[in-house]
Write a protein that holds these residues in place. Structure first.
Motif, PDB file in Angstrom:
ATOM      1  N   SER A  68       1.125  -1.355   0.143  1.00 46.34           N
ATOM      2  CA  SER A  68      -0.201   0.033  -0.092  1.00 46.34           C
ATOM      3  C   SER A  68       0.971   1.269  -0.126  1.00 46.34           C
ATOM      4  N   GLN A  69       2.256   1.185   0.148  1.00 45.30           N
ATOM      5  CA  GLN A  69       2.809   2.122   1.240  1.00 45.30           C
ATOM      6  C   GLN A  69       3.200   2.264  -0.562  1.00 45.30           C
ATOM      7  N   VAL A  70       3.905   1.491  -1.231  1.00 45.10           N
ATOM      8  CA  VAL A  70       4.497   1.790  -3.034  1.00 45.10           C
ATOM      9  C   VAL A  70       3.418   2.133  -3.589  1.00 45.10           C
ATOM     10  N   GLY A  71       2.140   1.322  -3.456  1.00 39.46           N
ATOM     11  CA  GLY A  71       0.932   1.897  -4.344  1.00 39.46           C
ATOM     12  C   GLY A  71       0.813   3.382  -4.220  1.00 39.46           C
ATOM     13  N   PHE A  72       1.059   4.010  -2.845  1.00 39.80           N
ATOM     14  CA  PHE A  72       0.618   5.117  -2.446  1.00 39.80           C
ATOM     15  C   PHE A  72       1.619   6.480  -2.924  1.00 39.80           C
ATOM     16  N   ALA A  73       3.174   6.097  -3.421  1.00 36.80           N
ATOM     17  CA  ALA A  73       3.736   6.485  -3.677  1.00 36.80           C
ATOM     18  C   ALA A  73       3.980   6.458  -5.265  1.00 36.80           C
ATOM     19  N   LEU A  74       3.478   5.758  -5.581  1.00 40.10           N
ATOM     20  CA  LEU A  74       3.464   5.763  -7.276  1.00 40.10           C
ATOM     21  C   LEU A  74       2.149   6.802  -7.468  1.00 40.10           C
ATOM     22  N   GLY A  75       1.538   6.849  -6.787  1.00 37.25           N
ATOM     23  CA  GLY A  75      -0.051   8.109  -7.243  1.00 37.25           C
ATOM     24  C   GLY A  75       0.470   8.876  -6.686  1.00 37.25           C
ATOM     25  N   LEU A  77       3.730  10.426  -7.536  1.00 36.22           N
ATOM     26  CA  LEU A  77       4.765  10.911  -8.417  1.00 36.22           C
ATOM     27  C   LEU A  77       3.893  11.018  -9.955  1.00 36.22           C
ATOM     28  N   ARG A  78       2.811   9.991  -9.462  1.00 44.44           N
ATOM     29  CA  ARG A  78       2.204  10.351 -11.220  1.00 44.44           C
ATOM     30  C   ARG A  78       1.829  11.580 -11.136  1.00 44.44           C
ATOM     31  N   ALA A  79       0.929  11.814 -10.471  1.00 39.07           N
ATOM     32  CA  ALA A  79      -0.366  12.885 -10.042  1.00 39.07           C
ATOM     33  C   ALA A  79       0.352  14.257  -9.833  1.00 39.07           C
ATOM     34  N   GLY A  80       1.129  14.101  -9.154  1.00 40.46           N
ATOM     35  CA  GLY A  80       1.760  15.446  -8.929  1.00 40.46           C
ATOM     36  C   GLY A  80       1.750  15.972  -7.944  1.00 40.46           C
ATOM     37  N   SER A  81       0.879  14.896  -6.301  1.00 40.75           N
ATOM     38  CA  SER A  81       0.974  15.880  -5.574  1.00 40.75           C
ATOM     39  C   SER A  81       0.181  14.902  -3.987  1.00 40.75           C
ATOM     40  N   LEU A  82      -0.212  14.939  -3.152  1.00 43.16           N
ATOM     41  CA  LEU A  82      -0.778  14.195  -2.261  1.00 43.16           C
ATOM     42  C   LEU A  82      -1.883  13.438  -2.246  1.00 43.16           C
ATOM     43  N   TRP A  83      -3.079  14.214  -3.932  1.00 38.64           N
ATOM     44  CA  TRP A  83      -3.809  13.829  -3.608  1.00 38.64           C
ATOM     45  C   TRP A  83      -4.015  12.700  -4.405  1.00 38.64           C
ATOM     46  N   GLY A  84      -2.501  12.648  -5.489  1.00 37.60           N
ATOM     47  CA  GLY A  84      -2.793  10.867  -6.626  1.00 37.60           C
ATOM     48  C   GLY A  84      -2.657  10.501  -5.019  1.00 37.60           C
ATOM     49  N   GLY A  85      -1.598   9.989  -4.769  1.00 37.11           N
ATOM     50  CA  GLY A  85      -1.192   9.041  -3.480  1.00 37.11           C
ATOM     51  C   GLY A  85      -2.537   8.551  -2.598  1.00 37.11           C
ATOM     52  N   LEU A 306     -10.275   0.880   9.548  1.00 36.51           N
ATOM     53  CA  LEU A 306      -9.569   1.292   8.667  1.00 36.51           C
ATOM     54  C   LEU A 306      -8.465   2.502   8.810  1.00 36.51           C
ATOM     55  N   ALA A 307      -8.987   4.173   8.326  1.00 38.33           N
ATOM     56  CA  ALA A 307      -8.365   4.728   8.687  1.00 38.33           C
ATOM     57  C   ALA A 307      -7.103   4.606   9.766  1.00 38.33           C
ATOM     58  N   ALA A 308      -7.195   4.057  10.670  1.00 36.58           N
ATOM     59  CA  ALA A 308      -6.243   4.165  11.494  1.00 36.58           C
ATOM     60  C   ALA A 308      -5.145   3.134  11.285  1.00 36.58           C
ATOM     61  N   ILE A 309      -5.438   2.450  10.909  1.00 33.63           N
ATOM     62  CA  ILE A 309      -4.332   1.256  10.787  1.00 33.63           C
ATOM     63  C   ILE A 309      -3.467   1.608   8.984  1.00 33.63           C
ATOM     64  N   PHE A 310      -4.070   1.961   8.503  1.00 32.71           N
ATOM     65  CA  PHE A 310      -2.823   2.722   7.241  1.00 32.71           C
ATOM     66  C   PHE A 310      -2.315   3.990   7.811  1.00 32.71           C
ATOM     67  N   LEU A 311      -3.469   4.375   8.584  1.00 40.12           N
ATOM     68  CA  LEU A 311      -2.560   6.797   8.475  1.00 40.12           C
ATOM     69  C   LEU A 311      -0.835   6.474   8.804  1.00 40.12           C
ATOM     70  N   PRO A 312      -0.654   5.200   9.842  1.00 40.00           N
ATOM     71  CA  PRO A 312       0.632   5.497   9.914  1.00 40.00           C
ATOM     72  C   PRO A 312       1.940   5.103   9.000  1.00 40.00           C
ATOM     73  N   GLY A 313       1.317   3.978   8.657  1.00 40.29           N
ATOM     74  CA  GLY A 313       2.455   3.461   7.260  1.00 40.29           C
ATOM     75  C   GLY A 313       2.333   4.905   6.143  1.00 40.29           C
ATOM     76  N   LEU A 314       1.105   6.005   6.168  1.00 37.35           N
ATOM     77  CA  LEU A 314       0.936   6.134   4.627  1.00 37.35           C
ATOM     78  C   LEU A 314       1.700   7.676   4.928  1.00 37.35           C
ATOM     79  N   LEU A 315       2.129   8.505   6.705  1.00 38.47           N
ATOM     80  CA  LEU A 315       2.518   9.115   6.285  1.00 38.47           C
ATOM     81  C   LEU A 315       3.926   9.171   7.022  1.00 38.47           C
ATOM     82  N   LEU A 316       3.816   7.785   7.358  1.00 35.02           N
ATOM     83  CA  LEU A 316       5.821   7.358   6.969  1.00 35.02           C
ATOM     84  C   LEU A 316       6.765   8.010   5.557  1.00 35.02           C
ATOM     85  N   VAL A 317       5.294   7.229   4.534  1.00 37.69           N
ATOM     86  CA  VAL A 317       5.971   7.499   3.588  1.00 37.69           C
ATOM     87  C   VAL A 317       5.842   8.359   2.802  1.00 37.69           C
TER      88      VAL A 317
END
Length: 399
Positions: A68-75, A77-85, A306-317
């Motif tokens: 999920s972190q790799v997918g967030f990073a790819l999104g 980078l592709r869209a040019g903003s955190l909204w893409g992630g 769902l938000a709580a379990i994914f939030l730390p990983g997305l903040l770290l990346v």
């Protein structure tokens, strides 16, 4: 990613690309990384092989759900903003989360031998996807005896220490071996990773990660609302697990079953259902949040967990990406990355056997069907979603 010359994508493009994977990517985090490679390196060319391996190595070092972190990073980078992630995260996560909420409400019962056969076929296609990823990445990232030896060493480490710490140790071994053995290679023309995030944004994300990790337990002790305790339990589970996937389940069980929020049978039922849906295993949090014995439960509990379990990983990346680009361009860092990328190949090879092969292959017919899927993906160039469907039907036929 030698990404700077690539055109930016729209949020719609990013969301739909990851939604397709969210509907079809079975097999756990290792298989997901294989699906991502096929979709975004080989087919869409959003990122090149070395850039993708750099992202994988970074996310393997960070706690949280690596795929999920790799997918967030790819999104991003592709869209040019955190909204893409966030678009990538939503597309990849929502299908399995909604399915598991449906299971929690009783909509996912039944299926019998038909469902069993389909699920067996989906496990077999994961074998083909991971094998394709190992083969393709080995040719690019371990093309010489030195890096092939590093990949082999990482494979041994992963086999001898089959834990999340063993995975981190394998990446660390690869980075150290790269520093010692891969410095003679000429500097790679890395270009710019084109991370659309400032260092201030990264620093704020890291501060939020540590602030929530330290502050939520205090807030839960001071504020009697059960929702804070739920957020704390799921946030800690997402923040303290390397590699994600099955490793998070013991922490989730301790955080939900031990205090009496969920019955042991209900927890095991959710674990079983999570094996049967595509997307990240962390979405089992949606099921658990729904079946909590006390409020907030139902849809509100699902969303909170769902938000709580994914939030730390997305903040770290988010925090690491702005600093990762400059670091990876330094000669010593490039040497370490050569070794680390080769180690990723070894980790994937270890995971190809266990849990992917051991969890799917039980007979010579299984080998034949998995090999057919592999040939369709590699030689035939058939779209992965078509191969997923055909192999699922093949599993049904074999059953």
């Amino acid at each position: 990613m030698r990404h700077s010359d690539a055109p930016k994508g729209s949020l719609r493009e990013v969301f739909l690309a990851f939604l397709t994977l969210g509907l079809t990517a079975f097999g756990g985090p290792v298989a997901h990384l294989g699906y991502f490679r096929t979709a975004f390196v080989a087919r869409r060319r959003w990122i090149d092989e070395a850039g993708y391996a750099d992202l994988v190595a970074l996310c393997q070092f960070l706690p949280g759900p690596a795929s999920s972190q790799v997918g967030f990073a790819l999104g991003t980078l592709r869209a040019g903003s955190l909204w893409g992630g966030l678009a990538a995260f939503a597309g990849f996560t929502l299908p399995s989360a909604l399915l598991l909420v449906g299971v929690a409400y009783g909509a996912g019962s039944g299926g019998g031998p038909v469902l069993s056969g389909l699920l067996h076929g989906l496990k077999l296609v994961a074998v083909a996807v991971v094998a394709q990823a190992v083969w393709g990445m080995a040719r690019t990232l371990a093309p010489d005896p030195t890096r092939a030896g590093i990949a082999l060493g990482a494979l041994w480490l992963a086999v001898l220490a089959p834990t999340s710490l063993g995975q981190v140790a394998a990446i660390g071994f690869g980075a150290l071996a790269g520093l010692l053995l891969c410095r003679a290679a000429p500097p790679a023309p890395v270009g710019r990773l084109a991370v659309p995030l400032s260092r201030r944004t990264g620093a704020v994300a890291l501060a939020l990660f540590f602030g929530l990790l330290a502050g939520l337990p205090v807030l839960a002790a001071l504020w009697p609302w059960q929702g804070v305790a739920v957020a704390d339990a799921f946030y800690r589970a997402g923040a303290l697990v390397f590699g994600g996937g099955h490793v998070v389940l013991p922490l989730l069980r301790a955080g939900t079953v031990d205090p009496g929020w969920i019955g042991a049978d209900a927890f095991l039922a959710g674990y079983g259902a999570a094996q049967a849906v595509p997307g990240p295993l962390f979405t089992v949090a949606a099921y658990l949040g729904t079946v909590l014995k006390m409020p907030p439960n139902g849809l509100l509990g699902a969303g909170l967990a769902l938000a709580a379990i994914f939030l730390p990983g997305l903040l770290l990346v988010t925090g690491a990406l702005p600093f990762w680009d400059d670091l990876r361009k330094k000669p010593l860092a490039q040497a370490a990355l050569r070794g680390g990328n080769a180690a990723v190949v070894g980790l994937l090879a270890a995971a190809l056997y266990d849990p992917v092969w051991t969890g799917a292959i039980g007979s010579a017919r299984d080998v034949a069907l998995a090999a057919t899927a592999f040939v369709l993906l590699t030689v035939g160039g058939v779209a992965p979603w078509i191969v997923v469907g055909l192999t699922a039907l093949g599993g049904l036929a074999l059953s």
